[in-house]
Design a protein around this motif. Sequence first.
Motif, PDB file in Angstrom:
ATOM      1  N   GLU A   1      62.971  15.780  91.472  1.00 62.43           N
ATOM      2  CA  GLU A   1      64.056  16.106  92.378  1.00 62.43           C
ATOM      3  C   GLU A   1      63.844  17.772  92.108  1.00 62.43           C
ATOM      4  O   GLU A   1      63.270  18.182  91.163  1.00 62.43           O
ATOM      5  CB  GLU A   1      65.407  15.732  91.751  1.00 62.43           C
ATOM      6  N   TRP A   2      64.174  18.182  93.260  1.00 61.69           N
ATOM      7  CA  TRP A   2      64.300  20.046  93.284  1.00 61.69           C
ATOM      8  C   TRP A   2      65.313  20.564  92.274  1.00 61.69           C
ATOM      9  O   TRP A   2      66.269  20.055  92.284  1.00 61.69           O
ATOM     10  CB  TRP A   2      64.418  20.257  94.817  1.00 61.69           C
ATOM     11  N   VAL A   3      64.957  21.340  91.739  1.00 65.06           N
ATOM     12  CA  VAL A   3      65.892  22.185  90.802  1.00 65.06           C
ATOM     13  C   VAL A   3      66.253  23.465  91.236  1.00 65.06           C
ATOM     14  O   VAL A   3      67.269  24.008  91.274  1.00 65.06           O
ATOM     15  CB  VAL A   3      65.201  22.422  89.198  1.00 65.06           C
ATOM     16  N   SER A   4      65.073  24.251  91.597  1.00 59.79           N
ATOM     17  CA  SER A   4      65.308  25.939  91.776  1.00 59.79           C
ATOM     18  C   SER A   4      64.185  26.301  92.737  1.00 59.79           C
ATOM     19  O   SER A   4      63.037  25.696  92.728  1.00 59.79           O
ATOM     20  CB  SER A   4      65.508  26.551  90.751  1.00 59.79           C
ATOM     21  N   CYS A   5      64.350  27.548  93.318  1.00 58.29           N
ATOM     22  CA  CYS A   5      63.331  28.154  94.091  1.00 58.29           C
ATOM     23  C   CYS A   5      63.430  29.694  94.222  1.00 58.29           C
ATOM     24  O   CYS A   5      64.581  29.984  93.975  1.00 58.29           O
ATOM     25  CB  CYS A   5      63.007  27.629  95.569  1.00 58.29           C
ATOM     26  N   ILE A   6      62.465  30.252  94.330  1.00 57.56           N
ATOM     27  CA  ILE A   6      62.494  31.838  94.227  1.00 57.56           C
ATOM     28  C   ILE A   6      61.371  32.231  95.301  1.00 57.56           C
ATOM     29  O   ILE A   6      60.346  31.861  95.482  1.00 57.56           O
ATOM     30  CB  ILE A   6      62.045  32.523  93.110  1.00 57.56           C
ATOM     31  N   ASN A   7      61.893  32.948  96.116  1.00 62.22           N
ATOM     32  CA  ASN A   7      60.972  33.634  97.380  1.00 62.22           C
ATOM     33  C   ASN A   7      59.975  34.684  96.773  1.00 62.22           C
ATOM     34  O   ASN A   7      60.008  34.606  95.482  1.00 62.22           O
ATOM     35  CB  ASN A   7      61.453  34.122  98.644  1.00 62.22           C
ATOM     36  N   MET A   8      59.218  35.299  97.743  1.00 58.74           N
ATOM     37  CA  MET A   8      57.969  35.923  97.070  1.00 58.74           C
ATOM     38  C   MET A   8      58.379  36.994  96.423  1.00 58.74           C
ATOM     39  O   MET A   8      57.655  37.311  95.346  1.00 58.74           O
ATOM     40  CB  MET A   8      57.091  36.125  98.500  1.00 58.74           C
ATOM     41  N   ASN A   9      59.395  37.839  96.650  1.00 60.05           N
ATOM     42  CA  ASN A   9      59.536  39.067  95.868  1.00 60.05           C
ATOM     43  C   ASN A   9      60.795  39.031  95.160  1.00 60.05           C
ATOM     44  O   ASN A   9      60.992  39.970  94.398  1.00 60.05           O
ATOM     45  CB  ASN A   9      59.699  40.217  96.938  1.00 60.05           C
ATOM     46  N   GLY A  10      61.495  37.661  94.944  1.00 59.77           N
ATOM     47  CA  GLY A  10      62.159  37.508  94.127  1.00 59.77           C
ATOM     48  C   GLY A  10      63.857  37.760  94.278  1.00 59.77           C
ATOM     49  O   GLY A  10      64.680  37.748  93.692  1.00 59.77           O
ATOM     50  N   ASP A  11      63.961  38.400  95.774  1.00 64.63           N
ATOM     51  CA  ASP A  11      65.444  38.635  96.136  1.00 64.63           C
ATOM     52  C   ASP A  11      66.126  37.333  96.749  1.00 64.63           C
ATOM     53  O   ASP A  11      67.254  37.503  97.105  1.00 64.63           O
ATOM     54  CB  ASP A  11      65.331  39.833  97.289  1.00 64.63           C
ATOM     55  N   GLU A  12      65.483  36.116  96.778  1.00 67.58           N
ATOM     56  CA  GLU A  12      66.145  34.855  96.966  1.00 67.58           C
ATOM     57  C   GLU A  12      65.959  34.075  96.299  1.00 67.58           C
ATOM     58  O   GLU A  12      64.786  33.521  95.998  1.00 67.58           O
ATOM     59  CB  GLU A  12      65.802  34.486  98.567  1.00 67.58           C
ATOM     60  N   THR A  13      67.008  33.400  95.578  1.00 64.86           N
ATOM     61  CA  THR A  13      67.044  32.277  94.605  1.00 64.86           C
ATOM     62  C   THR A  13      67.745  31.295  95.087  1.00 64.86           C
ATOM     63  O   THR A  13      69.079  31.524  95.455  1.00 64.86           O
ATOM     64  CB  THR A  13      67.439  32.747  93.279  1.00 64.86           C
ATOM     65  N   ARG A  14      67.660  30.030  94.826  1.00 67.42           N
ATOM     66  CA  ARG A  14      68.580  28.763  95.317  1.00 67.42           C
ATOM     67  C   ARG A  14      68.419  27.701  94.022  1.00 67.42           C
ATOM     68  O   ARG A  14      67.256  27.739  93.312  1.00 67.42           O
ATOM     69  CB  ARG A  14      67.993  28.524  96.398  1.00 67.42           C
ATOM     70  N   TYR A  15      69.653  27.071  93.877  1.00 71.81           N
ATOM     71  CA  TYR A  15      69.503  26.233  92.843  1.00 71.81           C
ATOM     72  C   TYR A  15      70.170  24.959  93.325  1.00 71.81           C
ATOM     73  O   TYR A  15      71.486  25.084  94.058  1.00 71.81           O
ATOM     74  CB  TYR A  15      70.398  26.946  91.487  1.00 71.81           C
ATOM     75  N   THR A  16      69.811  23.949  92.646  1.00 69.66           N
ATOM     76  CA  THR A  16      70.625  22.568  92.839  1.00 69.66           C
ATOM     77  C   THR A  16      71.930  22.689  92.168  1.00 69.66           C
ATOM     78  O   THR A  16      72.173  23.231  91.093  1.00 69.66           O
ATOM     79  CB  THR A  16      69.966  21.552  92.507  1.00 69.66           C
ATOM     80  N   GLY A  17      73.036  21.956  92.587  1.00 69.63           N
ATOM     81  CA  GLY A  17      74.426  22.143  92.218  1.00 69.63           C
ATOM     82  C   GLY A  17      74.513  21.913  90.634  1.00 69.63           C
ATOM     83  O   GLY A  17      75.216  22.572  90.062  1.00 69.63           O
ATOM     84  N   SER A  18      73.820  20.980  90.235  1.00 65.03           N
ATOM     85  CA  SER A  18      74.059  20.688  88.801  1.00 65.03           C
ATOM     86  C   SER A  18      73.520  21.726  87.680  1.00 65.03           C
ATOM     87  O   SER A  18      73.966  21.618  86.520  1.00 65.03           O
ATOM     88  CB  SER A  18      73.424  19.184  88.415  1.00 65.03           C
ATOM     89  N   VAL A  19      72.711  22.744  88.302  1.00 59.48           N
ATOM     90  CA  VAL A  19      72.280  23.626  87.171  1.00 59.48           C
ATOM     91  C   VAL A  19      72.841  24.828  87.703  1.00 59.48           C
ATOM     92  O   VAL A  19      72.565  25.866  86.887  1.00 59.48           O
ATOM     93  CB  VAL A  19      70.734  23.650  87.064  1.00 59.48           C
ATOM     94  N   LYS A  20      73.383  24.992  88.841  1.00 60.80           N
ATOM     95  CA  LYS A  20      73.739  26.524  89.120  1.00 60.80           C
ATOM     96  C   LYS A  20      74.879  26.902  88.003  1.00 60.80           C
ATOM     97  O   LYS A  20      75.577  26.202  87.474  1.00 60.80           O
ATOM     98  CB  LYS A  20      74.729  26.315  90.326  1.00 60.80           C
TER      99      LYS A  20
END
Length: 123
Positions: free
Chosen positions: A45-64
């Motif tokens: 399962e997906w957990v998290s991601c970060i875009n190229m310069n680091g100004d966008e991050t996203r998290y799955t709900g259980s780890v937010k």
Amino acid sequence: VQLQASGGGHVQAGGSLRLSCAASGRTFSSYVMGWFRQAPGKEREWVSCINMNGDETRYTGSVKGRFTVSRDNAKSTVYLQMNGLRPEDTAIYYCAAAPATMCLKSQRSYDYWGQGTLVTVSS
């Protein structure tokens, strides 16, 4: 690009770990980076991601609120700081790289994968 994940281990519930994923090969800063995990007997399962310069991050709900993803493009490394670990966080954690401009959740979007690092959280 070649990815090498590290930092896994065995911790008690409530503990912390920091995973690292070092990249080599192509230009690291050109890739969106993701973290995924696969628990025993479950699908990855997906957990998290970060875009190229680091100004966008996203998290799955259980780890937010507990996990923080970051990257250091100068070191070609992405990190996953994991605090407040729970037994249900036990899994093999994988880093992955996607040739994209926006944070992505789909595994199919990621072209390169690390070998995985095991995180075990005991209660």
